[in-house]
Design an enzyme around this catalytic site. Structure first.
Site, mmCIF file in Angstrom:
data_model
loop_
_atom_site.group_PDB
_atom_site.id
_atom_site.type_symbol
_atom_site.label_atom_id
_atom_site.label_comp_id
_atom_site.label_asym_id
_atom_site.label_seq_id
_atom_site.Cartn_x
_atom_site.Cartn_y
_atom_site.Cartn_z
ATOM 1 N N ASP A 125 10.591 30.200 -12.763
ATOM 2 C CA ASP A 125 9.307 29.638 -12.310
ATOM 3 C C ASP A 125 9.506 28.133 -12.108
ATOM 4 O OD1 ASP A 125 6.595 29.861 -11.660
ATOM 5 O OD2 ASP A 125 5.921 29.548 -13.724
ATOM 6 N N GLY A 147 5.820 27.848 -21.853
ATOM 7 C CA GLY A 147 6.253 29.073 -22.525
ATOM 8 C C GLY A 147 5.383 30.302 -22.307
ATOM 9 N N ASP A 157 14.576 24.874 -20.127
ATOM 10 C CA ASP A 157 13.754 23.901 -19.395
ATOM 11 C C ASP A 157 14.262 22.481 -19.665
ATOM 12 O OD1 ASP A 157 10.693 24.347 -18.060
ATOM 13 O OD2 ASP A 157 11.272 22.276 -18.471
ATOM 14 N N ASP A 176 19.128 20.824 -17.873
ATOM 15 C CA ASP A 176 18.844 20.774 -16.442
ATOM 16 C C ASP A 176 19.629 21.897 -15.765
ATOM 17 O OD1 ASP A 176 18.727 20.238 -13.747
ATOM 18 O OD2 ASP A 176 19.026 18.072 -13.981
ATOM 19 N N TRP A 218 5.411 32.438 -19.780
ATOM 20 C CA TRP A 218 6.265 33.565 -19.362
ATOM 21 C C TRP A 218 7.097 34.058 -20.542
ATOM 22 C CZ3 TRP A 218 8.735 33.756 -13.831
ATOM 23 C CH2 TRP A 218 7.724 33.615 -12.865
ATOM 24 N N LYS A 251 10.471 31.569 -8.022
ATOM 25 C CA LYS A 251 9.358 30.941 -7.302
ATOM 26 C C LYS A 251 9.908 30.050 -6.206
ATOM 27 C CE LYS A 251 6.639 27.740 -9.351
ATOM 28 N NZ LYS A 251 5.464 27.587 -10.231
#
Ligand code: SAM
Length: 263
Positions: A118, A59, A79, A95, A61, A158
Site C-alpha cells: 500500500d 498498521g 515501512d 526503505d 492492513w 497500490k
C-alpha cells in the site's frame, strides 16, 4: 477496471462511515477496509499463510492480515515509519527502495504466500510526478514479490492511475496466472488510486505461446501425455510415451501447464 460500490451513499457519508467504523472496530486506519475488500474480492489470504506487507504504517492492513492468517500464520510489515507493535506481527523499519531492506525481509521470511503493498509517495500535487513515483514504488514491490513469493503466491500493489499503469500491469501479468485492477469502495471516490491484484505466481520455465520440442515420458490420469520441462509438468493431449513432439504451450499454471502438438 472493477468498481466495488455500495449504491445510494454519498461520497462524504461513505468516507465518514469507514473512518468511524475503523475507530469503533479498533483498526488503526480506514485503509484496513481496503485490504478486507481486496481479500473478499480476490481471495488472497488463507489461514496459516505468510504475508509480507510493504508500506505498512500505521498498521491497519497488518491488523487485518493478522486476523486472516490466524495463529499459525506469519505477518511481517515494513515501512519507513516506525510501526507500533501488534501482537504476533514482526515489523521492519526500512526503505523498500534500498537493497538492504529487501535483504532483511528475505532473511526474516524466506518465502511468502502473499505480498501486499500500500506504499504511497509523499504527494506533491503535481499529477505526473506523483503518478511516476507511485509506479516506481509499485515496481519496487513487484520486484520484491518476485524474490519472495512461493509458486502460486499472490501479489497486490497500490498505484495512482496514469500513463504508466498499463505497462506495469503488462509486466506483472507476465509473472502471474492473471492480474486484475480493483478500485475498492473504501478508497476515496475522487482518488485515482487503484490496486493491481495478481494471482498465482508463475515460476514455470515456459510461457503460453512458447514452441518447444519435448519428450513424452508418461501418461496422466486423463490420458494426456506428460512431458517434463526442467522438472515442470506439461500435459500434452494426443501424445504418447516415447513420442518426441513439437508443442505450443497453451496454458501455464503455477505447478503444471498444457501444450498442443504442432502438426
Ligand atoms: N496500509 C497502511 C495501513 O493500513 O495502515 C497504510 C499505508 S500508507 C497509505 C503508505 C505508507 O507507505 C506510508 O506509511 C509510507 O511511509 C510508506 N512508504 C512510502 N514509501 C516507502 C518506502 N520507500 N519504503 C517503505 N515504506 C514506504
Amino acid at each position: 477496471m472493477e468498481h466495488v460500490k455500495e449504491f445510494g451513499e454519498e461520497p462524504m457519508t461513505r468516507k465518514d462511515d469507514y473512518y468511524n467504523r475503523a475507530k469503533q472496530q479498533g483498526y488503526r486506519s480506514r485503509a484496513a477496509y481496503k485490504l478486507k475488500q481486496l481479500d473478499s474480492d480476490a481471495g488472497l489470504v488463507s489461514d496459516g499463510d505468510t504475508v509480507v506487507d510493504l508500506g505498512a504504517a500505521p498498521g491497519g492492513w497488518l491488523q487485518v492480515a493478522s486476523e486472516l492468517v490466524g495463529e499459525g500464520g506469519t505477518v511481517v510489515g515494513v515501512d519507513l515509519q516506525r510501526i507500533d507493535s501488534i501482537d504476533g506481527v514482526e515489523t521492519i523499519r526500512g526503505d523498500m527502495t534500498e537493497d538492504e531492506t529487501r535483504e532483511r525481509i528475505v532473511e526474516s521470511v524466506g518465502e511468502a504466500d502473499v505480498v501486499v503493498s500500500d506504499m504511497a509517495p509523499n504527494m506533491t500535487g503535481e499529477y505526473s510526478l506523483d503518478h511516476a513515483r507511485s509506479v516506481y514504488l509499485a515496481r519496487t514491490a513487484f520486484e520484491t514479490a518476485l524474490e519472495l513469493l512461493a509458486p502460486g503466491g499472490d501479489f497486490v500493489a497500490k498505484v495512482f492511475e496514469g500513463p504508466d499503469t498499463d505497462g506495469l500491469r503488462a509486466d506483472i501479468d507476465e509473472e502471474f496466472e492473471y492480474v486484475r485492477t480493483i478500485h475498492p469502495d473504501a478508497s476515496r471516490d475522487a482518488s485515482s488510486e487503484l490496486y493491481m491484484v495478481a494471482k498465482g505466481r508463475l515460476t514455470a520455465p515456459v510461457r503460453a505461446g512458447d514452441r518447444i520440442e519435448v519428450d513424452i515420458d508418461d501418461v496422466g490420469r486423463e490420458g494426456d501425455g506428460i512431458a517434463k520441462v526442467e522438472g515442470y509438468t506439461v500435459f500434452v493431449p494426443d501424445a504418447e510415451p516415447g513420442d518426441v513432439v513439437e508443442i505450443e504451450v497453451t496454458d501455464v499454471k503455477p505447478r503444471f501447464g498444457f501444450g498442443e502438438v504442432v502438426e
